[in-house]
Design a protein around this motif. Structure first.
Motif, PDB file in Angstrom:
ATOM      1  N   THR A  25      23.832  -5.118   9.731  1.00 54.98           N
ATOM      2  CA  THR A  25      23.718  -6.613  10.679  1.00 54.98           C
ATOM      3  C   THR A  25      23.560  -7.214  10.351  1.00 54.98           C
ATOM      4  OG1 THR A  25      25.891  -4.275  11.547  1.00 54.98           O
ATOM      5  CG2 THR A  25      25.903  -6.930  12.469  1.00 54.98           C
ATOM      6  N   SER A  26      22.212  -6.746  10.969  1.00 53.87           N
ATOM      7  CA  SER A  26      21.100  -7.926  11.663  1.00 53.87           C
ATOM      8  C   SER A  26      20.494  -8.057  10.076  1.00 53.87           C
ATOM      9  CB  SER A  26      20.172  -7.213  12.556  1.00 53.87           C
ATOM     10  OG  SER A  26      19.518  -6.449  12.218  1.00 53.87           O
ATOM     11  N   GLY A  27      20.502  -7.884   9.182  1.00 56.48           N
ATOM     12  CA  GLY A  27      20.312  -8.510   8.295  1.00 56.48           C
ATOM     13  C   GLY A  27      18.511  -8.344   8.233  1.00 56.48           C
ATOM     14  N   LEU A  28      18.725  -6.418   8.765  1.00 54.18           N
ATOM     15  CA  LEU A  28      17.219  -6.569   8.966  1.00 54.18           C
ATOM     16  C   LEU A  28      16.727  -5.126   7.739  1.00 54.18           C
ATOM     17  CD1 LEU A  28      16.053  -6.660  12.716  1.00 54.18           C
ATOM     18  CD2 LEU A  28      15.104  -8.127  10.641  1.00 54.18           C
ATOM     19  N   TRP A  29      17.349  -4.710   7.125  1.00 56.55           N
ATOM     20  CA  TRP A  29      17.716  -3.915   6.090  1.00 56.55           C
ATOM     21  C   TRP A  29      16.840  -4.532   4.531  1.00 56.55           C
ATOM     22  CZ3 TRP A  29      16.862   1.084   5.476  1.00 56.55           C
ATOM     23  CH2 TRP A  29      15.786   1.275   3.864  1.00 56.55           C
ATOM     24  N   ARG A  30      15.719  -4.462   4.392  1.00 58.35           N
ATOM     25  CA  ARG A  30      15.225  -5.035   3.331  1.00 58.35           C
ATOM     26  C   ARG A  30      14.313  -4.405   2.422  1.00 58.35           C
ATOM     27  NH1 ARG A  30      12.818  -6.858   8.027  1.00 58.35           N
ATOM     28  NH2 ARG A  30      10.519  -7.061   8.045  1.00 58.35           N
ATOM     29  N   HIS A  31      13.479  -4.759   0.970  1.00 56.68           N
ATOM     30  CA  HIS A  31      12.282  -3.809   0.641  1.00 56.68           C
ATOM     31  C   HIS A  31      10.850  -4.399   1.510  1.00 56.68           C
ATOM     32  CE1 HIS A  31       9.723  -2.400  -2.596  1.00 56.68           C
ATOM     33  NE2 HIS A  31      11.106  -2.678  -3.643  1.00 56.68           N
ATOM     34  N   PRO A  32      10.523  -2.828   1.819  1.00 59.23           N
ATOM     35  CA  PRO A  32       9.101  -3.445   2.302  1.00 59.23           C
ATOM     36  C   PRO A  32       8.100  -3.272   1.351  1.00 59.23           C
ATOM     37  CG  PRO A  32       9.864  -0.927   2.038  1.00 59.23           C
ATOM     38  CD  PRO A  32      11.058  -1.571   1.207  1.00 59.23           C
ATOM     39  N   GLY A  33       8.339  -3.448   0.379  1.00 52.56           N
ATOM     40  CA  GLY A  33       7.379  -4.074  -0.264  1.00 52.56           C
ATOM     41  C   GLY A  33       6.703  -2.981  -1.467  1.00 52.56           C
ATOM     42  N   ASP A  34       6.480  -2.773  -3.208  1.00 53.84           N
ATOM     43  CA  ASP A  34       6.280  -1.891  -4.116  1.00 53.84           C
ATOM     44  C   ASP A  34       4.861  -1.204  -3.507  1.00 53.84           C
ATOM     45  OD1 ASP A  34       8.204  -2.557  -5.382  1.00 53.84           O
ATOM     46  OD2 ASP A  34       6.878  -4.007  -6.367  1.00 53.84           O
ATOM     47  N   ASP A  35       4.404  -1.267  -2.420  1.00 59.26           N
ATOM     48  CA  ASP A  35       3.086  -1.114  -2.240  1.00 59.26           C
ATOM     49  C   ASP A  35       3.213  -0.038  -0.584  1.00 59.26           C
ATOM     50  OD1 ASP A  35       3.123  -3.193  -0.900  1.00 59.26           O
ATOM     51  OD2 ASP A  35       1.664  -3.192  -0.181  1.00 59.26           O
ATOM     52  N   VAL A  36       4.276  -0.418  -0.457  1.00 56.16           N
ATOM     53  CA  VAL A  36       4.648   0.717   1.004  1.00 56.16           C
ATOM     54  C   VAL A  36       5.512   1.576   0.457  1.00 56.16           C
ATOM     55  CG1 VAL A  36       6.055   1.150   3.159  1.00 56.16           C
ATOM     56  CG2 VAL A  36       4.341  -1.829   2.884  1.00 56.16           C
TER      57      VAL A  36
END
Length: 160
Positions: A24-35
């Motif tokens: 809902t807030s747009g915070l679900w995102r890719h954390p980076g390939d290294d993570v």
């Protein structure tokens, strides 16, 4: 496997509240390939973190062909037709992919696995590199723990 019936079963699964909030807030995102490589080193292909439940459901498979109740190559089965199995298998009626392969044909991802319980699904990931088809491996025992592992839980708490 009848995709419409499988999608109806999955659509009734209760998403973790934190995931709903992040979507809902747009915070679900890719954390980076290294993570991701540190959290799930067996996933070697790039992933997409979709911004909606509709995209998650659309990209949750099944990978096998219609009419099958199980598929050994993908280690997936229909729980309504086959006795329950544990990892490396997944019950596609109780699995929602929350991240999926960027490139068609890679057939990997990270999923909510509701078999342990509807109130606290575990997180599993697809592994093609261990041999004998796609096998699913445990990444985290809960969604909340997974967001901490990949470093995006704090973003949601900061905005809380």
């Amino acid at each position: 496997m009848n995709r419409d019936r499988v999608n109806a079963a999955r659509a009734s699964l209760p998403l973790p509240r934190l995931l709903v909030s992040m979507l809902t807030s747009g915070l679900w995102r890719h954390p980076g390939d290294d993570v991701l490589q540190n959290v799930a080193p067996f996933i070697r292909d790039p992933l997409v973190f979709p911004g909606s439940l509709d995209l998650m459901l659309f990209n949750s498979g099944p990978l096998s062909f219609d009419g099958q109740s199980e598929c050994e190559a993908f280690h997936e089965y229909l729980g309504s037709k086959v006795e329950e199995r544990d990892l490396p298998w997944i019950d596609i009626e109780k699995t929602i992919y929350i991240a999926y392969n960027k490139w068609p044909g890679d057939d990997v991802g990270i999923a909510l696995d509701f078999r342990p319980g509807l109130d606290c699904p575990r997180i599993v990931g697809g592994d093609w590199h261990s041999g004998n088809g796609l096998k699913h491996r445990l990444i985290s025992r809960s969604f909340d723990d997974f967001t901490k592992l990949i470093g995006i839980a704090n973003d949601c708490e900061d905005r809380g």
